[in-house]
Design a protein around this motif. Structure first.
Motif, PDB file in Angstrom:
ATOM      1  N   ALA A  85       0.728  -1.143  -0.093  1.00 41.17           N
ATOM      2  CA  ALA A  85       0.094   0.144  -0.084  1.00 41.17           C
ATOM      3  C   ALA A  85       0.682   0.944   0.070  1.00 41.17           C
ATOM      4  CB  ALA A  85      -0.926   0.116   1.156  1.00 41.17           C
ATOM      5  N   ILE A  86       1.827   1.254   0.905  1.00 39.39           N
ATOM      6  CA  ILE A  86       2.761   2.559   0.945  1.00 39.39           C
ATOM      7  C   ILE A  86       3.507   2.780  -0.231  1.00 39.39           C
ATOM      8  CG2 ILE A  86       4.522   3.723   2.558  1.00 39.39           C
ATOM      9  CD1 ILE A  86       1.545   3.673   3.470  1.00 39.39           C
ATOM     10  N   SER A  87       4.081   1.908  -0.804  1.00 35.81           N
ATOM     11  CA  SER A  87       5.086   1.540  -2.035  1.00 35.81           C
ATOM     12  C   SER A  87       4.168   2.481  -3.100  1.00 35.81           C
ATOM     13  CB  SER A  87       5.668   0.796  -2.083  1.00 35.81           C
ATOM     14  OG  SER A  87       4.804  -0.510  -2.671  1.00 35.81           O
ATOM     15  N   VAL A  88       3.004   1.471  -3.205  1.00 37.60           N
ATOM     16  CA  VAL A  88       2.216   2.102  -4.398  1.00 37.60           C
ATOM     17  C   VAL A  88       1.766   3.462  -4.389  1.00 37.60           C
ATOM     18  CG1 VAL A  88       0.306   1.511  -5.769  1.00 37.60           C
ATOM     19  CG2 VAL A  88       1.769  -0.338  -5.213  1.00 37.60           C
ATOM     20  N   ALA A  89       1.057   3.865  -3.186  1.00 37.62           N
ATOM     21  CA  ALA A  89       0.732   5.250  -2.788  1.00 37.62           C
ATOM     22  C   ALA A  89       1.744   6.220  -2.863  1.00 37.62           C
ATOM     23  CB  ALA A  89       0.241   5.088  -1.458  1.00 37.62           C
ATOM     24  N   LEU A 229      11.969 -10.556  -2.848  1.00 34.10           N
ATOM     25  CA  LEU A 229      11.232 -11.028  -3.968  1.00 34.10           C
ATOM     26  C   LEU A 229       9.707 -10.766  -3.507  1.00 34.10           C
ATOM     27  CD1 LEU A 229      13.070 -14.011  -5.404  1.00 34.10           C
ATOM     28  CD2 LEU A 229      12.857 -11.557  -6.415  1.00 34.10           C
ATOM     29  N   ALA A 230       9.415 -11.141  -2.288  1.00 38.09           N
ATOM     30  CA  ALA A 230       8.099 -11.279  -1.742  1.00 38.09           C
ATOM     31  C   ALA A 230       7.596  -9.693  -2.110  1.00 38.09           C
ATOM     32  CB  ALA A 230       7.842 -11.859  -0.409  1.00 38.09           C
ATOM     33  N   SER A 231       8.333  -8.719  -1.223  1.00 37.45           N
ATOM     34  CA  SER A 231       7.680  -7.401  -1.359  1.00 37.45           C
ATOM     35  C   SER A 231       7.680  -6.957  -2.894  1.00 37.45           C
ATOM     36  CB  SER A 231       8.868  -6.469  -0.716  1.00 37.45           C
ATOM     37  OG  SER A 231       8.804  -6.850   0.614  1.00 37.45           O
ATOM     38  N   LEU A 232       8.673  -7.267  -3.748  1.00 36.16           N
ATOM     39  CA  LEU A 232       8.442  -6.878  -5.180  1.00 36.16           C
ATOM     40  C   LEU A 232       7.004  -7.407  -6.075  1.00 36.16           C
ATOM     41  CD1 LEU A 232       9.629  -5.420  -7.507  1.00 36.16           C
ATOM     42  CD2 LEU A 232      10.887  -7.585  -8.096  1.00 36.16           C
ATOM     43  N   ILE A 233       6.794  -8.632  -5.567  1.00 34.38           N
ATOM     44  CA  ILE A 233       5.701  -9.291  -6.071  1.00 34.38           C
ATOM     45  C   ILE A 233       4.543  -8.597  -5.363  1.00 34.38           C
ATOM     46  CG2 ILE A 233       4.269 -11.379  -6.043  1.00 34.38           C
ATOM     47  CD1 ILE A 233       6.811 -13.162  -6.006  1.00 34.38           C
ATOM     48  N   GLY A 234       4.660  -8.248  -4.171  1.00 35.62           N
ATOM     49  CA  GLY A 234       3.466  -7.263  -3.516  1.00 35.62           C
ATOM     50  C   GLY A 234       3.235  -6.038  -4.110  1.00 35.62           C
ATOM     51  N   PHE A 235       4.423  -5.555  -4.511  1.00 33.16           N
ATOM     52  CA  PHE A 235       4.118  -4.012  -5.408  1.00 33.16           C
ATOM     53  C   PHE A 235       3.407  -4.457  -6.707  1.00 33.16           C
ATOM     54  CE2 PHE A 235       6.090  -0.935  -8.331  1.00 33.16           C
ATOM     55  CZ  PHE A 235       5.779   0.009  -7.808  1.00 33.16           C
ATOM     56  N   ILE A 236       3.823  -5.523  -7.217  1.00 35.44           N
ATOM     57  CA  ILE A 236       3.123  -5.658  -8.457  1.00 35.44           C
ATOM     58  C   ILE A 236       1.501  -5.831  -8.167  1.00 35.44           C
ATOM     59  CG2 ILE A 236       2.757  -7.142 -10.376  1.00 35.44           C
ATOM     60  CD1 ILE A 236       5.881  -7.917 -10.408  1.00 35.44           C
ATOM     61  N   GLY A 237       1.178  -6.347  -7.175  1.00 38.59           N
ATOM     62  CA  GLY A 237      -0.261  -6.554  -6.728  1.00 38.59           C
ATOM     63  C   GLY A 237      -0.760  -5.323  -6.423  1.00 38.59           C
ATOM     64  N   GLY A 238       0.091  -4.532  -5.608  1.00 44.36           N
ATOM     65  CA  GLY A 238      -0.510  -3.205  -5.415  1.00 44.36           C
ATOM     66  C   GLY A 238      -0.861  -2.395  -6.471  1.00 44.36           C
ATOM     67  N   LEU A 239       0.078  -2.163  -7.622  1.00 43.12           N
ATOM     68  CA  LEU A 239      -0.012  -1.712  -8.968  1.00 43.12           C
ATOM     69  C   LEU A 239      -1.499  -1.894  -9.731  1.00 43.12           C
ATOM     70  CD1 LEU A 239       3.543  -1.469 -10.397  1.00 43.12           C
ATOM     71  CD2 LEU A 239       2.158   0.430  -9.252  1.00 43.12           C
ATOM     72  N   ILE A 240      -1.757  -3.527  -9.684  1.00 38.57           N
ATOM     73  CA  ILE A 240      -2.881  -3.742 -10.443  1.00 38.57           C
ATOM     74  C   ILE A 240      -4.095  -3.215  -9.523  1.00 38.57           C
ATOM     75  CG2 ILE A 240      -4.389  -5.810 -10.876  1.00 38.57           C
ATOM     76  CD1 ILE A 240      -1.610  -7.316 -10.981  1.00 38.57           C
ATOM     77  N   THR A 250      -4.602   3.855   1.520  1.00 43.13           N
ATOM     78  CA  THR A 250      -3.811   3.292   2.436  1.00 43.13           C
ATOM     79  C   THR A 250      -4.365   2.484   3.664  1.00 43.13           C
ATOM     80  OG1 THR A 250      -3.583   5.415   3.492  1.00 43.13           O
ATOM     81  CG2 THR A 250      -1.715   4.738   1.642  1.00 43.13           C
ATOM     82  N   ARG A 251      -5.690   2.803   3.937  1.00 43.87           N
ATOM     83  CA  ARG A 251      -6.492   2.187   5.056  1.00 43.87           C
ATOM     84  C   ARG A 251      -6.756   0.629   4.687  1.00 43.87           C
ATOM     85  NH1 ARG A 251      -9.475   7.234   4.807  1.00 43.87           N
ATOM     86  NH2 ARG A 251     -10.941   6.455   3.286  1.00 43.87           N
ATOM     87  N   ILE A 252      -6.323   0.176   3.489  1.00 39.60           N
ATOM     88  CA  ILE A 252      -6.413  -1.128   3.295  1.00 39.60           C
ATOM     89  C   ILE A 252      -5.437  -2.033   4.180  1.00 39.60           C
ATOM     90  CG2 ILE A 252      -4.514  -1.358   1.632  1.00 39.60           C
ATOM     91  CD1 ILE A 252      -6.219  -3.378  -0.159  1.00 39.60           C
ATOM     92  N   VAL A 253      -4.206  -1.213   4.621  1.00 38.43           N
ATOM     93  CA  VAL A 253      -3.580  -1.890   5.793  1.00 38.43           C
ATOM     94  C   VAL A 253      -4.260  -2.259   7.008  1.00 38.43           C
ATOM     95  CG1 VAL A 253      -1.374  -1.603   7.130  1.00 38.43           C
ATOM     96  CG2 VAL A 253      -1.467  -0.447   4.755  1.00 38.43           C
ATOM     97  N   ASN A 254      -5.079  -1.819   7.249  1.00 45.94           N
ATOM     98  CA  ASN A 254      -6.120  -1.914   8.452  1.00 45.94           C
ATOM     99  C   ASN A 254      -7.232  -2.958   8.289  1.00 45.94           C
ATOM    100  OD1 ASN A 254      -4.532  -0.089  10.170  1.00 45.94           O
ATOM    101  ND2 ASN A 254      -5.575   1.748   9.302  1.00 45.94           N
ATOM    102  N   SER A 255      -7.233  -3.449   7.089  1.00 43.93           N
ATOM    103  CA  SER A 255      -8.260  -4.432   6.673  1.00 43.93           C
ATOM    104  C   SER A 255      -7.686  -5.726   7.048  1.00 43.93           C
ATOM    105  CB  SER A 255      -8.616  -4.222   5.102  1.00 43.93           C
ATOM    106  OG  SER A 255      -7.669  -4.800   4.409  1.00 43.93           O
ATOM    107  N   THR A 256      -8.355  -6.854   6.645  1.00 46.31           N
ATOM    108  CA  THR A 256      -8.221  -8.069   6.867  1.00 46.31           C
ATOM    109  C   THR A 256      -7.399  -8.732   5.642  1.00 46.31           C
ATOM    110  OG1 THR A 256     -10.644  -8.930   6.025  1.00 46.31           O
ATOM    111  CG2 THR A 256     -10.359  -8.215   8.337  1.00 46.31           C
TER     112      THR A 256
END
Length: 337
Positions: A85-89, A229-240, A250-256
């Motif tokens: 969330a933070i890297s994409v934001a 690598l896990a963080s990089l893949i997470g960044f790709i998911g965030g871009l999508i 960024t409030r998605i961080v507080n979600s489930t």
């Protein structure tokens, strides 16, 4: 005669047990749920809803791939959603302030990888358990991002970049782009785990961390690589995600969401004790959760009730995992989970 009969029955029962793996059981449940929802819920089996279903779970599947990479190596990453969330934001905020989007994407990706590398170094070299290290890092990154990097909770995507919007909303031959990107990430992950030497090292570390170190595997650098690598893949998911909804909340961080990711991984059959599982397990777990959530949404099940259902499934999956993959002394000594 009786002895032969007993042996035959034992062999038959063992063969049945080998066939009924967790992966096959979960896939069967997904198929059964799909058929039941198709019959009972009007509109569930329509073309538009199925496209919506697979589009909606694509990001969950990509994040599941990232989590699977560290879980197979006997770790866990609770900072994954916060990093995403933070890297994409921050990427979108840079683009909104005049930085070219391509350059902003590079900065965001480097930031995400840096967080992953720091996670890995804290775990590998400072010997901090992954559970606590990544939990603290997720809280730190979210606080740092909101304090210094991001002007508001919701950061809009640039409006003059149609190619970026196409990442989340476009289609190729009728197939949504998020689905194609999920397939691409899954193929890359499968190739890495099966054919790359580093991928085989991940399985060896997850199977027996101390034995992997004794045999000469560079376990500390490999742990750092896993989390990067896990963080990089997470960044790709965030871009999508950002491209799909034209911004990042960024409030998605507080979600489930982080628990949904863990649910996909564990439910699919990747044991928390490490060394087992692969891409197929992530896909199977993603399909079951996607069908379940889509069906509950059509039935207008309250979000709170959905969380209760998901948490119950996660608890059951953890109990099942503990029975199939019991913790041993070596696992407990590593202190990873």
């Amino acid at each position: 005669m009786n002895s032969k009969t007993t042996q035959a029955r034992t062999a038959g029962w063992q063969q049945i047990q080998r066939w009924f793996t967790q992966e096959r059981i979960v896939l069967s449940l997904a198929v059964v749920l799909f058929v039941l929802f198709s019959v009972a819920l009007p509109g569930f089996a329509t073309h538009d809803n199925i496209l919506s279903l697979v589009r909606g779970v694509s990001v969950l599947g990509i994040l599941g791939m990232a989590m699977a990479l560290v879980v197979i190596g006997r770790g866990i990453d609770l900072s994954l959603v916060a990093t995403m969330a933070i890297s994409v934001a921050w990427t979108l905020a840079l683009a909104g302030s005049g930085v070219p989007l391509a350059q902003a994407l590079v900065y965001g990706a480097l930031f995400a990888v840096l967080v992953g590398l720091v996670n890995g170094m804290l775990i590998a070299y400072a010997d901090i358990p992954a559970l606590f290290s990544t939990l603290a890092m997720g809280t730190f990154i979210y606080g740092l991002g909101r304090l210094k990097l991001i002007p508001s909770d919701v950061v809009p995507a640039p409006e003059n970049e149609p190619w970026f919007t196409a990442i989340g909303q476009g289609e190729v031959l009728g197939v949504p782009m998020p689905v194609l990107l999920f397939v691409a990430v899954a193929l890359a992950g499968a190739a890495f785990l099966r054919y790359a030497r580093a991928g085989r090292f991940v399985y060896a570390m997850g199977d027996n961390y101390l034995a992997a170190r004794i045999t000469g595997i560079p376990v500390r650098p490999m742990v750092v690589l896993q989390y990067g690598l896990a963080s990089l893949i997470g960044f790709i998911g965030g871009l999508i995600t950002a491209a799909s909804v034209s911004g990042m909340n960024t409030r998605i961080v507080n979600s489930t969401l982080i628990y949904d990711v863990i649910l996909v991984v564990v439910l699919g059959g990747i044991g928390l004790s490490g060394g087992k599982g692969g891409v197929r397990n992530v896909i199977v777990g993603t399909l079951l959760i996607g069908v379940l959530l889509n069906g509950m949404t059509i039935m207008n099940v309250q979000y709170t009730v959905q969380n209760v259902v998901k948490s119950s499934i996660l608890l059951a999956a953890l109990i099942f995992d503990s029975l199939l993959n019991p913790r041993d002394e070596q696992t407990a000594q590593q202190g990873d989970i």
